[in-house]
Design a protein around this motif. Structure first.
Motif, PDB file in Angstrom:
ATOM      1  N   GLN A 117      16.233   2.786  10.193  1.00 11.32           N
ATOM      2  CA  GLN A 117      16.412   3.445   8.906  1.00 11.32           C
ATOM      3  C   GLN A 117      17.873   3.467   8.456  1.00 11.32           C
ATOM      4  O   GLN A 117      18.158   3.321   7.259  1.00 11.32           O
ATOM      5  CB  GLN A 117      15.854   4.883   8.965  1.00 11.32           C
ATOM      6  N   TYR A 155       7.169   0.345   8.214  1.00 13.12           N
ATOM      7  CA  TYR A 155       7.097   1.797   8.363  1.00 13.12           C
ATOM      8  C   TYR A 155       5.813   2.329   7.739  1.00 13.12           C
ATOM      9  O   TYR A 155       5.368   1.829   6.692  1.00 13.12           O
ATOM     10  CB  TYR A 155       8.309   2.453   7.694  1.00 13.12           C
ATOM     11  N   GLU A 159       6.844   7.772   7.473  1.00  8.85           N
ATOM     12  CA  GLU A 159       8.202   7.321   7.767  1.00  8.85           C
ATOM     13  C   GLU A 159       8.926   6.871   6.514  1.00  8.85           C
ATOM     14  O   GLU A 159      10.111   7.178   6.319  1.00  8.85           O
ATOM     15  CB  GLU A 159       8.156   6.172   8.782  1.00  8.85           C
ATOM     16  N   THR A 180       1.143   0.419   5.063  1.00 10.65           N
ATOM     17  CA  THR A 180       2.517   0.489   5.561  1.00 10.65           C
ATOM     18  C   THR A 180       3.420  -0.277   4.586  1.00 10.65           C
ATOM     19  O   THR A 180       2.937  -0.964   3.686  1.00 10.65           O
ATOM     20  CB  THR A 180       2.647  -0.117   6.968  1.00 10.65           C
TER      21      THR A 180
END
Length: 272
Positions: A117, A155, A159, A180
């Motif tokens: 991230q 992700y 997330e 996702t």
């Protein structure tokens, strides 16, 4: 109930190879991590895991790496400590562009990048702010599993929502059939991922304009923290910047980095 001898064995092993400290009053933090590890090996409890690791035989590479992986904290989210990204685009990069030595481009290191991230946040921040900047991002972590996820750039919905503006999500990520989100292939080449142990591995010399190591060194004792930061100092180019987590400092380490409060955040700069 698990005997403290068992916890101490694993705490000592983790400290030896990573520098991460699990003090006796924090042994409870090992419970969930060791539970995950014994399940990975198909065992029934922590005592069996202790017998496996304390058998007197040389540990396999797989056993060694899996133990170090469960010891690390991969908590992260997009654009964490937003002030640092503002400092990067408004102060640091413009300052570097004024330096005649910046012709090599801006080289950034995300140390302890976890599942990606932070480096993806850096990438999006730079591309949104500069149209012709030559830059590269190196991202490292001790966890092979975290790096695998980071490289994939994939992700789940929870997330991706943590810290991610909708505009950035739609610009840089593609939604998959399983709901996702994956980083668009055009942006993957900007980031290079590799495994690195901050405590035991060597760092390149005078390589980086900016090094971020945020919310990682808080798990080191003072001696190891100083040794690691000294290696970061050596890895910075002249006038390079070092960025820690918002709640971290270099107090008492005697490293020649100048502390600066700018744009609502704190960074450190190498003088020469």
């Amino acid at each position: 109930m698990v005997d403290n001898i068992v916890y101490k064995f694993f705490a000592d092993y983790i400290y030896k190879y990573t520098g991460i400290v699990y003090a006796e009053n924090e042994f409870y933090r090992l419970d969930r991590r060791l539970q995950h590890l014994y399940e990975v090996f198909g065992l029934s409890n922590i005592d069996q895991l202790f017998q496996l690791y304390n058998s007197g035989n040389t540990l396999s590479k797989d056993m060694h790496e899996k133990l170090l992986e469960v010891a690390t904290n991969n908590e992260t989210y997009f654009f964490r400590d937003a002030a640092h990204f503002n400092i990067l685009t408004k102060i640091i990069i413009p300052d570097l562009q004024k330096d005649s030595r910046a012709g090599r481009g801006v080289h950034i290191w995300s140390a302890g990048c976890s599942t990606g991230q932070e480096p993806y946040s850096l990438l999006m921040t730079i591309l949104d702010s500069f149209t012709d900047l030559k830059f590269t991002i190196d991202a490292t972590d001790i966890s092979s599993m975290a790096l695998l996820k980071a490289k994939k750039g994939n992700y789940d919905s929870l997330e991706i929502q943590r810290g991610m503006p909708t505009k950035s999500l739609l610009k840089y990520f593609l939604q998959q059939e399983d709901d996702t989100w994956t980083i668009k292939s055009a942006y993957s080449p900007f980031i290079s991922y590799s495994r690195l142990n901050l405590l035991t591995d060597n760092f390149p010399s005078s390589e980086y304009n900016v090094i971020l190591c945020r919310n990682v060194l808080i798990y080191q004792n003072a001696e190891n923290k100083k040794a690691i930061v000294q290696k970061f100092y050596n890895a910075l180019r002249p006038k390079g910047y070092f960025i820690m987590g918002s709640g971290e400092s270099l107090s008492g380490l005697d490293i020649p980095l100048t502390r600066k409060f700018i744009e609502g955040g704190m960074v450190f700069q190498k003088d020469k």
